[in-house]
Design a protein around this motif. Structure first.
Motif, PDB file in Angstrom:
ATOM      1  N   LYS A 251       1.694 -17.981  -3.178  1.00 47.34           N
ATOM      2  CA  LYS A 251       1.260 -16.804  -2.431  1.00 47.34           C
ATOM      3  C   LYS A 251       0.805 -15.691  -3.371  1.00 47.34           C
ATOM      4  CE  LYS A 251       2.151 -18.804   1.432  1.00 47.34           C
ATOM      5  NZ  LYS A 251       1.034 -19.171   2.352  1.00 47.34           N
ATOM      6  N   VAL A 252       0.146 -14.678  -2.797  1.00 45.75           N
ATOM      7  CA  VAL A 252      -0.387 -13.589  -3.611  1.00 45.75           C
ATOM      8  C   VAL A 252      -0.033 -12.239  -2.991  1.00 45.75           C
ATOM      9  CG1 VAL A 252      -2.613 -13.618  -2.416  1.00 45.75           C
ATOM     10  CG2 VAL A 252      -2.482 -12.684  -4.725  1.00 45.75           C
ATOM     11  N   ILE A 253       0.238 -11.273  -3.862  1.00 48.04           N
ATOM     12  CA  ILE A 253       0.391  -9.878  -3.443  1.00 48.04           C
ATOM     13  C   ILE A 253      -0.843  -9.109  -3.895  1.00 48.04           C
ATOM     14  CG2 ILE A 253       1.683  -7.730  -3.731  1.00 48.04           C
ATOM     15  CD1 ILE A 253       4.174  -9.396  -4.265  1.00 48.04           C
ATOM     16  N   VAL A 254      -1.455  -8.389  -2.977  1.00 48.99           N
ATOM     17  CA  VAL A 254      -2.559  -7.492  -3.323  1.00 48.99           C
ATOM     18  C   VAL A 254      -1.992  -6.075  -3.401  1.00 48.99           C
ATOM     19  CG1 VAL A 254      -4.803  -6.576  -2.645  1.00 48.99           C
ATOM     20  CG2 VAL A 254      -4.218  -8.956  -2.113  1.00 48.99           C
ATOM     21  N   PHE A 255      -1.980  -5.510  -4.595  1.00 46.47           N
ATOM     22  CA  PHE A 255      -1.520  -4.129  -4.781  1.00 46.47           C
ATOM     23  C   PHE A 255      -2.706  -3.190  -4.601  1.00 46.47           C
ATOM     24  CE2 PHE A 255       1.421  -6.652  -7.422  1.00 46.47           C
ATOM     25  CZ  PHE A 255       2.647  -6.205  -6.936  1.00 46.47           C
ATOM     26  N   SER A 256      -2.499  -2.088  -3.849  1.00 42.02           N
ATOM     27  CA  SER A 256      -3.628  -1.190  -3.586  1.00 42.02           C
ATOM     28  C   SER A 256      -3.227   0.278  -3.488  1.00 42.02           C
ATOM     29  CB  SER A 256      -4.331  -1.604  -2.278  1.00 42.02           C
ATOM     30  OG  SER A 256      -3.449  -1.521  -1.168  1.00 42.02           O
ATOM     31  N   ASP A 257      -2.056   0.621  -4.015  1.00 43.76           N
ATOM     32  CA  ASP A 257      -1.545   1.978  -3.837  1.00 43.76           C
ATOM     33  C   ASP A 257      -1.581   2.779  -5.129  1.00 43.76           C
ATOM     34  OD1 ASP A 257      -0.266   4.243  -2.818  1.00 43.76           O
ATOM     35  OD2 ASP A 257       1.737   3.441  -3.168  1.00 43.76           O
ATOM     36  N   GLY A 258      -2.567   3.683  -5.247  1.00 48.18           N
ATOM     37  CA  GLY A 258      -2.611   4.624  -6.366  1.00 48.18           C
ATOM     38  C   GLY A 258      -2.589   3.974  -7.737  1.00 48.18           C
ATOM     39  N   LEU A 259      -3.431   2.975  -7.934  1.00 48.15           N
ATOM     40  CA  LEU A 259      -3.387   2.191  -9.170  1.00 48.15           C
ATOM     41  C   LEU A 259      -4.268   2.763 -10.272  1.00 48.15           C
ATOM     42  CD1 LEU A 259      -3.649  -1.403  -7.639  1.00 48.15           C
ATOM     43  CD2 LEU A 259      -1.578  -0.195  -8.353  1.00 48.15           C
ATOM     44  N   ASP A 260      -3.826   2.536 -11.508  1.00 49.89           N
ATOM     45  CA  ASP A 260      -4.656   2.731 -12.689  1.00 49.89           C
ATOM     46  C   ASP A 260      -4.429   1.500 -13.568  1.00 49.89           C
ATOM     47  OD1 ASP A 260      -2.240   3.081 -14.186  1.00 49.89           O
ATOM     48  OD2 ASP A 260      -2.298   5.236 -13.833  1.00 49.89           O
ATOM     49  N   PRO A 261      -5.227   1.296 -14.613  1.00 48.60           N
ATOM     50  CA  PRO A 261      -5.087   0.084 -15.414  1.00 48.60           C
ATOM     51  C   PRO A 261      -3.690  -0.142 -15.975  1.00 48.60           C
ATOM     52  CG  PRO A 261      -7.173   1.119 -15.897  1.00 48.60           C
ATOM     53  CD  PRO A 261      -6.441   2.068 -14.996  1.00 48.60           C
TER      54      PRO A 261
ATOM     55  N   GLN B 281       1.280  -6.686 -13.157  1.00 47.33           N
ATOM     56  CA  GLN B 281       0.869  -8.058 -13.439  1.00 47.33           C
ATOM     57  C   GLN B 281       1.976  -8.795 -14.182  1.00 47.33           C
ATOM     58  OE1 GLN B 281      -2.003  -9.816 -12.868  1.00 47.33           O
ATOM     59  NE2 GLN B 281      -1.468 -11.575 -14.142  1.00 47.33           N
ATOM     60  N   LYS B 282       2.529  -8.154 -15.187  1.00 41.81           N
ATOM     61  CA  LYS B 282       3.600  -8.763 -15.974  1.00 41.81           C
ATOM     62  C   LYS B 282       4.839  -9.000 -15.124  1.00 41.81           C
ATOM     63  CE  LYS B 282       6.424  -8.038 -20.121  1.00 41.81           C
ATOM     64  NZ  LYS B 282       6.723  -7.133 -21.256  1.00 41.81           N
ATOM     65  N   TYR B 283       5.199  -8.011 -14.307  1.00 41.02           N
ATOM     66  CA  TYR B 283       6.405  -8.118 -13.487  1.00 41.02           C
ATOM     67  C   TYR B 283       6.265  -9.235 -12.449  1.00 41.02           C
ATOM     68  CZ  TYR B 283      10.452  -6.643 -10.728  1.00 41.02           C
ATOM     69  OH  TYR B 283      11.658  -6.600 -10.076  1.00 41.02           O
ATOM     70  N   ALA B 284       5.132  -9.252 -11.742  1.00 42.80           N
ATOM     71  CA  ALA B 284       4.931 -10.269 -10.713  1.00 42.80           C
ATOM     72  C   ALA B 284       4.891 -11.667 -11.315  1.00 42.80           C
ATOM     73  CB  ALA B 284       3.639  -9.987  -9.945  1.00 42.80           C
ATOM     74  N   THR B 285       4.239 -11.801 -12.463  1.00 47.67           N
ATOM     75  CA  THR B 285       4.159 -13.100 -13.123  1.00 47.67           C
ATOM     76  C   THR B 285       5.546 -13.600 -13.526  1.00 47.67           C
ATOM     77  OG1 THR B 285       1.941 -12.611 -13.954  1.00 47.67           O
ATOM     78  CG2 THR B 285       3.157 -14.370 -15.053  1.00 47.67           C
ATOM     79  N   GLU B 286       6.337 -12.702 -14.094  1.00 41.64           N
ATOM     80  CA  GLU B 286       7.697 -13.074 -14.489  1.00 41.64           C
ATOM     81  C   GLU B 286       8.548 -13.463 -13.293  1.00 41.64           C
ATOM     82  OE1 GLU B 286       9.070  -9.657 -16.585  1.00 41.64           O
ATOM     83  OE2 GLU B 286       8.112 -10.236 -18.496  1.00 41.64           O
ATOM     84  N   LYS B 287       8.299 -12.814 -12.149  1.00 40.89           N
ATOM     85  CA  LYS B 287       9.061 -13.100 -10.942  1.00 40.89           C
ATOM     86  C   LYS B 287       8.569 -14.354 -10.219  1.00 40.89           C
ATOM     87  CE  LYS B 287      12.037  -9.685 -10.836  1.00 40.89           C
ATOM     88  NZ  LYS B 287      13.497  -9.839 -10.680  1.00 40.89           N
TER      89      LYS B 287
ATOM     90  N   ASP C 199       0.800  -1.220   0.000  1.00 36.07           N
ATOM     91  CA  ASP C 199       0.000   0.000   0.000  1.00 36.07           C
ATOM     92  C   ASP C 199       0.833   1.271   0.000  1.00 36.07           C
ATOM     93  OD1 ASP C 199      -2.753   0.975   0.029  1.00 36.07           O
ATOM     94  OD2 ASP C 199      -2.291   1.769   2.018  1.00 36.07           O
ATOM     95  N   SER C 200       2.159   1.143  -0.082  1.00 36.04           N
ATOM     96  CA  SER C 200       3.006   2.341  -0.166  1.00 36.04           C
ATOM     97  C   SER C 200       4.396   1.921  -0.630  1.00 36.04           C
ATOM     98  CB  SER C 200       3.098   3.051   1.191  1.00 36.04           C
ATOM     99  OG  SER C 200       3.727   2.237   2.160  1.00 36.04           O
ATOM    100  N   GLY C 201       5.180   2.921  -1.063  1.00 38.49           N
ATOM    101  CA  GLY C 201       6.537   2.622  -1.529  1.00 38.49           C
ATOM    102  C   GLY C 201       6.554   2.133  -2.961  1.00 38.49           C
ATOM    103  N   CYS C 202       7.710   1.637  -3.390  1.00 35.53           N
ATOM    104  CA  CYS C 202       7.877   1.137  -4.760  1.00 35.53           C
ATOM    105  C   CYS C 202       7.339  -0.284  -4.867  1.00 35.53           C
ATOM    106  CB  CYS C 202       9.344   1.169  -5.158  1.00 35.53           C
ATOM    107  SG  CYS C 202       9.648   0.444  -6.789  1.00 35.53           S
ATOM    108  N   PRO C 203       6.327  -0.514  -5.688  1.00 42.84           N
ATOM    109  CA  PRO C 203       5.735  -1.858  -5.775  1.00 42.84           C
ATOM    110  C   PRO C 203       6.683  -2.899  -6.366  1.00 42.84           C
ATOM    111  CG  PRO C 203       4.816  -0.419  -7.460  1.00 42.84           C
ATOM    112  CD  PRO C 203       5.624   0.450  -6.555  1.00 42.84           C
ATOM    113  N   TYR C 204       7.568  -2.473  -7.246  1.00 51.46           N
ATOM    114  CA  TYR C 204       8.506  -3.428  -7.858  1.00 51.46           C
ATOM    115  C   TYR C 204       9.543  -3.889  -6.836  1.00 51.46           C
ATOM    116  CZ  TYR C 204       6.327  -1.698 -12.098  1.00 51.46           C
ATOM    117  OH  TYR C 204       5.397  -1.353 -13.053  1.00 51.46           O
ATOM    118  N   GLU C 205      10.039  -2.959  -6.040  1.00 55.58           N
ATOM    119  CA  GLU C 205      10.952  -3.336  -4.962  1.00 55.58           C
ATOM    120  C   GLU C 205      10.248  -4.235  -3.957  1.00 55.58           C
ATOM    121  OE1 GLU C 205      12.532   0.183  -3.199  1.00 55.58           O
ATOM    122  OE2 GLU C 205      13.600   0.832  -5.014  1.00 55.58           O
ATOM    123  N   PHE C 206       8.956  -3.969  -3.728  1.00 53.01           N
ATOM    124  CA  PHE C 206       8.177  -4.773  -2.802  1.00 53.01           C
ATOM    125  C   PHE C 206       8.082  -6.215  -3.297  1.00 53.01           C
ATOM    126  CE2 PHE C 206       4.229  -6.564  -1.163  1.00 53.01           C
ATOM    127  CZ  PHE C 206       4.276  -6.221   0.182  1.00 53.01           C
ATOM    128  N   VAL C 207       7.817  -6.396  -4.577  1.00 53.71           N
ATOM    129  CA  VAL C 207       7.756  -7.747  -5.147  1.00 53.71           C
ATOM    130  C   VAL C 207       9.050  -8.501  -4.877  1.00 53.71           C
ATOM    131  CG1 VAL C 207       7.642  -9.077  -7.296  1.00 53.71           C
ATOM    132  CG2 VAL C 207       6.089  -7.146  -6.943  1.00 53.71           C
TER     133      VAL C 207
END
Length: 418
Positions: free
Chosen positions: A326-336, A343-349, A301-309
């Motif tokens: 496991k799953v990450i729920v992203f909820s910080d200032g999102l747009d499509p 989605q692409k980054y998390a899937t690749e990781k 919910d805050s900070g860099c989402p890619y670093e979080f992943v």
């Protein structure tokens, strides 16, 4: 499902609130029935102010909350769709009523146009005020201050956003109640999202070679989940971790203690942990194998989402847990667009992810006059005190810290973050 009038406003039901307020309320009622708390309103957009007329309208709407009661049909729906609510709690919720004249103190400076809101009382009796107060302030602003906008194109814009998310394999939830422009807007958005899911599912059925990956998981708004036949979604907010840190007089072990208390009430249900109440760094120190293996995942919910992943995957691997489970729920200032990239980054990781999209859905408007952005208010109501003890939030983004500087520095020192 849409109402016939564009004038529908205010709070429409006791359930016109986010699910995590009710899940927290049940836990608070069971575990901390006597704690007294104070919440305080903060407007992070200093240039967005109410008018005197807006403030008078707001006062009336808050007073009207005293008339709300859980309806019999709503109780039945909760029993069927939220099995984690105990019978005793649903009976409590049937008796529950807002008492704003007792719990809510509001003041308005007619010269500076600054708004003050403080909520005080027994924790479980006042926790449900936060979300309605926020969306009522937002609606007051857009009814009387920034009025150069219309509903035109809102359905089509939301439909296009939902289609894009679904077609790119994103599983997402509507999280926009707290900062909605008004109730009518959220109704329009929900109708568009449901239509996009219907179209997407029908397209997949007509093409057996296509695997259905995108999905509308649900909405955080319990009232609208019932009206639109969607799943209500959510677990806990920063409030619960902050509150336990105050009630138990500890920040050093607050994350672990909170999750243990949560499991005590909910077992294996609602297993998404919120990481950034006292920074993700501090959270991960307490996120041991027993907790990480039992819980479904975590919320960013805050900070860099890619670093979080990267951090979360590394932590799971250090515990010998397969991140793919496991799953990450992203909820910080999102747009499509951001969702699709994540989605692409998390899937690749190698980890699953879902998205809670709020303001971009329920308060994405332009001015009718010239097409310029009509920005949403950035407003919050945060827990300030628990039984006289100040509490703080240390976000992964410093601008989201809350609490006195003295207390923030003290907690940082305690957690080895100073």
């Amino acid at each position: 499902m849409l109402t016939d009038t564009q004038s529908s406003s205010g709070v429409h039901s006791v359930l016109d609130n986010d699910l995590y307020k009710f899940t927290m309320q049940q836990a608070i009622w069971l575990l901390y029935p006597n704690e007294k708390v104070t919440f305080q309103f903060h407007n992070r957009t200093a240039n967005c102010k109410l008018t005197i007329e807006g403030y008078e309208w707001l006062k009336t709407q808050v007073q009207n909350m005293a008339d709300l009661r859980l309806l019999p049909e709503e109780r039945v729906w909760l029993e069927k769709n939220c099995p984690y609510f105990k019978t005793q709690y649903l009976e409590y919720l049937e008796r529950f009523q807002f008492v704003p004249e007792k719990h809510v103190s509001m003041d308005f400076n007619s010269e500076s146009l600054d708004l003050s809101i403080v909520v005080q009382g027994i924790w479980h009796e006042v926790t449900l005020y936060e979300i309605p107060l926020l969306f009522l302030v937002s609606e007051a602003y857009f009814r009387f201050s920034d009025v150069d906008w219309s509903y035109d194109g809102q359905y089509e814009n939301a439909l296009e956003k939902a289609r894009s998310l679904l077609e790119n394999g994103c599983k997402f939830m509507e999280f926009g109640t707290r900062r909605r422009r008004d109730y009518r807007t959220q109704e329009i958005i929900m109708a568009a999202i449901v239509q996009a899911q219907k179209e997407y599912s029908e397209a997949v059925q007509k093409n057996p070679g296509i695997q259905e990956q995108g999905a509308v998981i649900g909405t955080s708004n319990v009232h609208l989940a019932r009206l639109f036949n969607l799943k209500p979604v959510g677990t806990m907010a920063h409030e619960f971790v902050m509150g336990i840190s105050g009630a138990e007089e500890t920040t050093k072990n607050a994350n672990r203690l909170t999750l243990e208390k949560w499991q005590q009430v909910y077992g294996n249900n609602l297993g998404i942990a919120l990481c950034d109440t006292f920074t993700t760094e501090a959270f991960l120190r307490e996120f041991s194998y027993d907790l990480a293996s039992a819980l479904t995942g975590v919320r960013q919910d805050s900070g860099c989402p890619y670093e979080f992943v990267d951090k979360i995957i590394a932590h799971y691997k250090s515990l010998k847990i397969d991140p793919a489970t496991k799953v990450i729920v992203f909820s910080d200032g999102l747009d499509p667009e951001k969702c699709i990239q994540l989605q692409k980054y998390a899937t690749e990781k190698g980890i699953q992810c879902t998205f809670g999209i709020g303001t971009n859905l329920t308060n994405d408007f332009t001015h009718a006059r010239d097409g310029s952005k009509s920005p949403a208010m950035n407003i919050v109501i945060k827990l300030r005190e628990v039984t006289g003890k100040q509490v703080v939030k240390l976000s992964d983004e410093q601008t989201k810290h809350t609490g006195s500087m003295e207390e923030i520095m003290a907690v940082k020192e305690t957690l080895g973050l100073a």
